[in-house]
Design an enzyme around this catalytic site. Sequence first.
Site, PDB file in Angstrom:
ATOM      1  N   THR A  18     -96.808   7.050-121.371  1.00  0.00           N
ATOM      2  CA  THR A  18     -96.214   6.956-120.026  1.00  0.00           C
ATOM      3  C   THR A  18     -96.470   8.211-119.221  1.00  0.00           C
ATOM      4  O   THR A  18     -96.608   8.159-117.992  1.00  0.00           O
ATOM      5  CB  THR A  18     -94.701   6.698-120.154  1.00  0.00           C
ATOM      6  OG1 THR A  18     -94.523   5.400-120.712  1.00  0.00           O
ATOM      7  CG2 THR A  18     -93.982   6.752-118.824  1.00  0.00           C
ATOM      8  N   THR A  97     -93.971   7.983-125.743  1.00  0.00           N
ATOM      9  CA  THR A  97     -92.703   8.249-126.438  1.00  0.00           C
ATOM     10  C   THR A  97     -92.452   7.278-127.596  1.00  0.00           C
ATOM     11  O   THR A  97     -91.705   7.597-128.519  1.00  0.00           O
ATOM     12  CB  THR A  97     -91.508   8.141-125.466  1.00  0.00           C
ATOM     13  OG1 THR A  97     -91.468   6.813-124.925  1.00  0.00           O
ATOM     14  CG2 THR A  97     -91.591   9.154-124.353  1.00  0.00           C
ATOM     15  N   ASP A  98     -93.065   6.087-127.529  1.00  0.00           N
ATOM     16  CA  ASP A  98     -92.628   5.020-128.443  1.00  0.00           C
ATOM     17  C   ASP A  98     -92.896   5.301-129.923  1.00  0.00           C
ATOM     18  O   ASP A  98     -92.106   4.876-130.780  1.00  0.00           O
ATOM     19  CB  ASP A  98     -93.245   3.678-128.024  1.00  0.00           C
ATOM     20  CG  ASP A  98     -92.560   3.111-126.776  1.00  0.00           C
ATOM     21  OD1 ASP A  98     -91.445   3.572-126.455  1.00  0.00           O
ATOM     22  OD2 ASP A  98     -93.132   2.219-126.136  1.00  0.00           O
TER      23      ASP A  98
END
Length: 328
Positions: A18, A97-98
Amino acid sequence: MLDENRGQRLVILGTGGTIAGRAAQSGDNVGYVAGQVSVADLVAAVPALAHLPLVVEQVAQIDSKDMGLPVWQALARSLAAHLDDPAVSSVLVTHGTDTLEETAFVLQQVLQPRKPVVLTCAMRPASALSPDGPQNLSDAVAVARQATGGCVVVVCAGQVHAARDVAKVHTYQLNAFDSGDAGPLARVEEGGVRRFRAWSAGDSRDAAPAQASPDLLERFLAAEALPRVELVTSHADADGNLVRALAAQPAPARPLKGIVVAATGNGTVHRSLVEALNEAKASGVRVVLASRCARGRVVPHAGLAFEHSHGLSPVKARLALALELLMG
Ligand code: SIN
């Protein structure tokens, strides 16, 4: 403090996420595509970095939900080469981030770096009205320049987290990461790093799983796939069908070697699942217990049905077991 004996060059490796995401509308913080903006452009968007001796390299450009061995290998290869260079002081990685906590853990285990490796990310895309990526990147650079010990850390929303402890705990908030009982290592405040505890790979409170070996990086880089370790969750109304289906070896090219159970509470498992897991174990599959609780660890005790994960979360326990099995 900068170490006088260390080179001053910072390397920033981009992998997407992101932080490099772009949406059609600048007001849209969720409807974007991850991994669109180059790491060079991310760095150029932070004027304070302009005067620093930086090298940037685009290792990948993905949504980190799709992270896997090929990108980890490319990242580990590039990191190993840069960390070996005496002119380089530390390496940063921009990442989604995941699966950030999984990449941080894998890199810590296979590289055991002696210089700082700092991963950073963002919860809002680069195109947002108020993106968090530039501040996170600037904080990550501050951490990389001020860290003295070698280890992999994650910087997000002004906090520094250890690879072993960090987990993504929120789907939307900018402060999406947490280090559970351990708490963050430090905070970044106006470019200064306020440390709360010591900061090196050796600081781990639980016994490290047995994969820290000089051969590990070599085997990791040469592997076509990691040994197959699946993750199953114990829950109300569970049965053993999923485990039995896995153990029936539907993928003979990559046979099942291990199962990590995201167990209830302090490592308890539904009795129907225990039965199937014992069958799998009898056929040579390693079974490891981690807790599905957001906080705490499986506290070792005689009543555990299987070996425990030494405090690792289910996703990290899965990686630890795969790396251990890779070493044979
Ligand atoms: C990703 O993990 O690549 C997308 C989500 C994010 O970075 O927040």
